[in-house]
Motif scaffolding. Structure first.
Motif, short mmCIF file in Angstrom:
data_model
loop_
_atom_site.label_atom_id
_atom_site.label_comp_id
_atom_site.label_asym_id
_atom_site.label_seq_id
_atom_site.Cartn_x
_atom_site.Cartn_y
_atom_site.Cartn_z
N THR A 24 -3.49 2.55 -12.78
CA THR A 24 -2.30 2.29 -11.95
C THR A 24 -2.62 1.35 -10.79
O THR A 24 -1.93 0.34 -10.57
CB THR A 24 -1.71 3.60 -11.41
OG1 THR A 24 -1.32 4.43 -12.50
CG2 THR A 24 -0.49 3.33 -10.53
N THR A 25 -3.67 1.67 -10.05
CA THR A 25 -4.00 0.87 -8.86
C THR A 25 -4.40 -0.56 -9.20
O THR A 25 -3.83 -1.52 -8.64
CB THR A 25 -5.10 1.55 -8.04
OG1 THR A 25 -4.62 2.83 -7.59
CG2 THR A 25 -5.49 0.71 -6.83
N LEU A 49 2.53 1.68 -3.38
CA LEU A 49 1.55 2.19 -4.35
C LEU A 49 1.32 3.68 -4.17
O LEU A 49 1.19 4.42 -5.14
CB LEU A 49 0.23 1.42 -4.20
CG LEU A 49 -0.91 1.90 -5.11
CD1 LEU A 49 -0.52 1.77 -6.59
CD2 LEU A 49 -2.19 1.11 -4.81
N SER A 50 1.30 4.14 -2.91
CA SER A 50 1.10 5.58 -2.66
C SER A 50 2.23 6.39 -3.29
O SER A 50 2.01 7.51 -3.77
CB SER A 50 1.03 5.85 -1.16
OG SER A 50 2.31 5.74 -0.54
N TRP A 55 0.84 -1.21 0.00
CA TRP A 55 0.00 0.00 0.00
C TRP A 55 0.87 1.26 0.00
O TRP A 55 0.60 2.22 -0.73
CB TRP A 55 -0.92 -0.01 1.22
CG TRP A 55 -1.64 1.30 1.42
CD1 TRP A 55 -2.79 1.73 0.82
CD2 TRP A 55 -1.22 2.36 2.29
NE1 TRP A 55 -3.12 2.99 1.23
CE2 TRP A 55 -2.17 3.41 2.15
CE3 TRP A 55 -0.16 2.54 3.16
CZ2 TRP A 55 -2.08 4.60 2.85
CZ3 TRP A 55 -0.06 3.73 3.87
CH2 TRP A 55 -1.01 4.75 3.71
N ARG A 82 1.73 6.39 -7.15
CA ARG A 82 0.63 7.27 -7.54
C ARG A 82 1.02 8.75 -7.44
O ARG A 82 0.33 9.61 -7.98
CB ARG A 82 -0.60 6.99 -6.69
CG ARG A 82 -1.28 5.65 -7.05
CD ARG A 82 -2.62 5.50 -6.34
NE ARG A 82 -3.53 6.59 -6.69
CZ ARG A 82 -4.28 6.61 -7.81
NH1 ARG A 82 -4.18 5.62 -8.69
NH2 ARG A 82 -5.09 7.61 -8.03
N TRP A 111 -2.15 -3.91 -8.03
CA TRP A 111 -2.65 -4.98 -7.17
C TRP A 111 -2.83 -6.29 -7.95
O TRP A 111 -2.67 -7.38 -7.39
CB TRP A 111 -3.97 -4.57 -6.52
CG TRP A 111 -3.79 -3.59 -5.42
CD1 TRP A 111 -4.24 -2.30 -5.38
CD2 TRP A 111 -3.09 -3.79 -4.19
NE1 TRP A 111 -3.87 -1.69 -4.21
CE2 TRP A 111 -3.16 -2.58 -3.45
CE3 TRP A 111 -2.40 -4.87 -3.64
CZ2 TRP A 111 -2.58 -2.42 -2.20
CZ3 TRP A 111 -1.82 -4.72 -2.38
CH2 TRP A 111 -1.90 -3.52 -1.68
#
Length: 398
Positions: free
Chosen positions: A37-38, A25-26, A22, A29, A42
């Motif tokens: 992207t998200t 990913l932050s 997580w 982004r 995942w």
């Protein structure tokens, strides 16, 4: 009765991995606002994790096959790069909190460049690093070394793990480097194979090329006993070990099983002894007393013992002085850094001394970093080693 699997540790690991992903990913982004992207991120994590779990489950029937090796290596690279990226991201976020500013896009981009560098290093370690043989030389001084052996040289390799080799040309380069040392004595300090004797068979013609005037000698390591794979019965396991011992003979190596030999030169002698594997947590089979039974207290002794924990636990305290012990086993974990005055590997948290020379009470230990590789199919910073040790007299004592 089936063994119960504790759910709590697995749940904690899953939560920590989720938080790590997580956070990564932050960061991604920050420089990518694309709506895909998200889900792409995942989805990749789910596929990678699922493939790893599947390969682990089928490993019981298929062993460490290609799927297992690919998935574990991908997961390892992914995990390390995420840790590196998160570390840089955290530094930037701490600075951001102090200055009450926004997350710096350029810093995140720099972190991604570092991640790319890490990936390149891993690729090098897998493709080239595991065969990047180097010679490390040591000169050791002893007051009581017989004068005829002043300048006597020993070439040591350890942890061949023949079942991991795929590149015969690269292995031959390592063999040529061993031969080029022209040492008086050649020794191999255990783990010829990963699990089964048959693994060395394709490589016998390579390793039998190694010759030395005073002979070639070897001992067994923890992997040589076949303890890490299932067997139909104990008889099959025993037959495998017997076959491995015979392969040592085909290689031209005199296998020392809790015994010693005398090396003579100009009417003087030194003792070379070897024990079966003795290692804390890896089987305490070796019998040091038996190996030294035929020696005298004032003999100059060299011991081959695969696991360096044996030196600390028994050898250095033994009433009969063993001047030099040659070991392997650690591989330097095949990962670390030895440059700019830094010597570090994660294996240091298991073995305080994990590579090279150390001494205590006038007794020396050398830990070879290994000729082969196991588990991780590569080496990063801790390269495969050929050790050359020269024995020298430090006084005029006869």
């Amino acid at each position: 009765m089936k063994r119960r699997i504790s759910v709590l540790p697995l749940a904690i690991i899953a939560i920590l991995l989720f938080v790590l992903n997580w956070y990564v990913l932050s960061g991604i982004r920050t420089i990518s606002s694309n709506s895909f992207t998200t889900p792409l991120f995942w989805g990749f994590i789910a596929i990678t994790t699922g493939a790893l779990i599947y390969s682990i489950i089928r490993m019981r029937d298929n062993g460490m096959d290609l799927l297992f090796k690919v998935t574990t290596h991908v997961f390892l690279i992914l995990f390390v790069t995420e840790i590196v990226f998160s570390a840089f991201l955290l530094l930037g976020d701490i600075y951001r909190l102090i200055t009450q500013g926004e997350r710096n896009v350029h810093w995140v981009e720099f972190a991604l460049l570092v991640v790319l560098l890490v990936i390149i290093i891993f690729i090098y370690g897998i493709v080239k690093g595991k065969y990047a043989y180097r010679v490390i030389k040591h000169t050791l001084y002893f007051d009581d070394l017989p004068s005829s052996f002043d300048g006597f040289t020993i070439t040591q390799i350890s942890d061949v793990h023949a079942g991991s080799f795929k590149n015969s040309l690269a292995v031959q380069k390592g063999i040529n480097l061993i031969k080029a040392q022209n040492s008086d004595l050649f020794v191999f300090t255990g783990d010829l194979v990963n699990n089964k004797a048959e693994e060395i068979k394709p490589w016998i013609e390579h390793f039998k090329q190694v010759k030395a005037p005073f002979g070639q000698f070897s001992v067994l390591g923890n992997h040589d006993y076949g303890d890490y794979v299932p067997w139909k019965n104990e008889a099959e396991k025993a037959a495998n070990l017997q076959q491995l011992k015979e392969y040592h003979g085909e290689l031209g190596y005199r296998l020392l099983l809790d015994e010693d030999v005398i090396l003579h030169k100009n009417g003087q002698k030194i003792v070379l002894a070897g024990v079966e594997n003795w290692g804390i947590g890896f089987g305490e089979r070796g019998d040091l007393n038996k190996a030294l039974a035929g020696t005298e207290a004032d003999d100059f002794k060299i011991l081959l013992s695969h696991d360096p924990s044996h030196w600390e636990a028994e050898v250095v305290k033994h009433p009969s002085k063993v001047h030099l012990t040659l070991a392997g086993h650690t591989h330097g974990m095949q990962f670390g850094i030895e440059a700019f005055g830094i010597k570090w590997s994660p294996v240091k948290y298991r073995y305080a001394h994990w590579a090279g020379i150390t001494s205590k009470n006038g007794r020396f230990l050398n830990i070879n970093r290994g000729f082969g590789f196991l588990g991780f199919s590569g080496r990063i910073g801790i390269w495969p080693e050929i050790t050359v040790i020269e024995l020298k007299r430090s006084s005029g004592i006869s």
